[in-house]
Design a protein around this motif. Sequence first.
Motif, PDB file in Angstrom:
ATOM      1  N   LEU A  48     151.752  94.920  46.638  1.00 35.76           N
ATOM      2  CA  LEU A  48     151.390  96.281  47.483  1.00 35.76           C
ATOM      3  C   LEU A  48     152.385  96.304  48.744  1.00 35.76           C
ATOM      4  O   LEU A  48     152.765  97.740  48.862  1.00 35.76           O
TER       5      LEU A  48
ATOM      6  N   ARG B  55     141.289 101.463  43.711  1.00 36.93           N
ATOM      7  CA  ARG B  55     142.457 101.299  44.144  1.00 36.93           C
ATOM      8  C   ARG B  55     143.301 102.311  44.553  1.00 36.93           C
ATOM      9  O   ARG B  55     144.294 102.276  45.342  1.00 36.93           O
ATOM     10  N   HIS B  56     143.208 103.333  43.589  1.00 35.99           N
ATOM     11  CA  HIS B  56     144.204 104.674  43.581  1.00 35.99           C
ATOM     12  C   HIS B  56     143.707 105.339  45.318  1.00 35.99           C
ATOM     13  O   HIS B  56     144.733 105.721  45.855  1.00 35.99           O
TER      14      HIS B  56
ATOM     15  N   TRP C 142     142.390 103.663  47.904  1.00 36.76           N
ATOM     16  CA  TRP C 142     142.706 103.070  49.189  1.00 36.76           C
ATOM     17  C   TRP C 142     144.422 102.775  49.235  1.00 36.76           C
ATOM     18  O   TRP C 142     144.933 102.811  50.384  1.00 36.76           O
ATOM     19  N   ASN C 143     145.131 102.833  48.100  1.00 34.95           N
ATOM     20  CA  ASN C 143     146.487 102.913  48.236  1.00 34.95           C
ATOM     21  C   ASN C 143     147.139 104.159  48.733  1.00 34.95           C
ATOM     22  O   ASN C 143     147.820 104.362  49.710  1.00 34.95           O
TER      23      ASN C 143
ATOM     24  N   ASP D 192     135.727  95.807  41.741  1.00 33.33           N
ATOM     25  CA  ASP D 192     137.473  96.117  41.350  1.00 33.33           C
ATOM     26  C   ASP D 192     138.006  94.498  41.070  1.00 33.33           C
ATOM     27  O   ASP D 192     139.002  94.553  40.461  1.00 33.33           O
TER      28      ASP D 192
ATOM     29  N   GLN E 248     138.484  92.358  52.951  1.00 39.08           N
ATOM     30  CA  GLN E 248     137.592  92.456  51.775  1.00 39.08           C
ATOM     31  C   GLN E 248     136.609  91.813  51.767  1.00 39.08           C
ATOM     32  O   GLN E 248     136.552  90.457  52.289  1.00 39.08           O
TER      33      GLN E 248
ATOM     34  N   ALA F  14     137.337 100.966  39.176  1.00 40.73           N
ATOM     35  CA  ALA F  14     138.424  99.934  39.773  1.00 40.73           C
ATOM     36  C   ALA F  14     139.593 100.774  40.085  1.00 40.73           C
ATOM     37  O   ALA F  14     140.087 100.626  41.203  1.00 40.73           O
ATOM     38  N   GLU F  15     139.970 101.212  39.029  1.00 40.75           N
ATOM     39  CA  GLU F  15     141.319 101.934  39.117  1.00 40.75           C
ATOM     40  C   GLU F  15     141.354 103.060  39.985  1.00 40.75           C
ATOM     41  O   GLU F  15     142.226 103.369  40.890  1.00 40.75           O
TER      42      GLU F  15
ATOM     43  N   TRP G 161     148.970  89.937  44.413  1.00 37.35           N
ATOM     44  CA  TRP G 161     149.039  91.552  44.619  1.00 37.35           C
ATOM     45  C   TRP G 161     149.519  92.038  45.835  1.00 37.35           C
ATOM     46  O   TRP G 161     149.616  93.242  46.035  1.00 37.35           O
TER      47      TRP G 161
ATOM     48  N   PRO H 201     138.872  94.727  36.796  1.00 37.15           N
ATOM     49  CA  PRO H 201     139.852  95.462  37.511  1.00 37.15           C
ATOM     50  C   PRO H 201     140.459  96.572  36.651  1.00 37.15           C
ATOM     51  O   PRO H 201     141.334  97.516  36.931  1.00 37.15           O
TER      52      PRO H 201
END
Length: 345
Positions: free
Chosen positions: A58, A256-257, A259-260, A243, A112, A252-253, A54, A247
């Motif tokens: 990224l 991710r959104h 921190w992205n 997460d 993490q 979790a989504e 992953w 996932p």
Amino acid sequence: MRTPGVRSTRRAERYGAAQKLTSSLAATPGPLPVIMWFHGGGQVLGFAAQDAPWLKQLAAALGCAVAAVDYRLAPETPAPGAAEDGYTAYRWISDNATDLGLDPTRVGLAGQSGGGGIAATTALVIRDRGAATPLFQMLMYPMLDDRNTTDSSREFTDIGIWDRSTNLLAWQAVLGDRAGTEDVTPYCAASRATELDGLPPTFIGVGELDVFRDESLDYAALPRAHGVPVELHLYPGAYHAFDLFAPQSHLAESFRHTWNNYLARHLTKAPATATASFLVIGLAVLGYGVHEAVLLYRLRRHGIRARGLVARYESSSGTRGSGRSTSLAFGCLFASLALWELVRR
């Protein structure tokens, strides 16, 4: 320094890999910003390449390079060994950035769980030794406080994921008899720091049902009081590493959104490219990647007592978690790490 699948313990071998890494970066538009990644595992297990799939995605999505730091693990290397490894990797990247097609002014730290704690201690070492301030520190449910005195550190027990007893055991491995005493420096446990000015912009995300909840909230308040930009996210109903275990969940989504987006805002001026790179910075031979029983064996080999936890784990006979699916997933994850690292040896 090392490429995935190659172990190295000698300085000349680590740094001699630069030519190979340079050639892998030559086709990328640059100079690229860099995320220095510290893997999870409670500072006692895991390895840099465990997150490679992953992290490669990224890197491609954000148009950056990701350097995963293979920091040394406890108990073989007690704290602050891992923070020293983080600092060494940071300086190496900064000093060799031009040759690698990287931007030395845009290097951020991220980690993490246990790796989040190492990212935080690394940031403190970088500041105190006068090196250039990282672009950011992104701490995902980080392991920060060895004292285990917060409400959340006492609240979550016997849940089959990362709970109080597991955390106490890990800190015992990391610090030995120093755990919970006044002999612990901020380079060993970031929550011991009282002066948090001069740190990079900070992102902290943690779940409401995480043993690390309160130490994360406390740690977010201190740098903010010193004028450091802090972005804090608390996720209701989320447990440790939610997460990873769920996932596909909406929570979790959302995480991710979030921190992205944080990374995208800070890693500016780098166009997205499918050829952005993933590197592994290897600083030492890893310890075994293991679950609690094998960790106890390692502690015994080093003459470290587990403060009464040995009897607890020996008598549990695998009954922890009462068959919860999350406990099974956690055990499978650690078993996979153990098998991979034993094969690599």
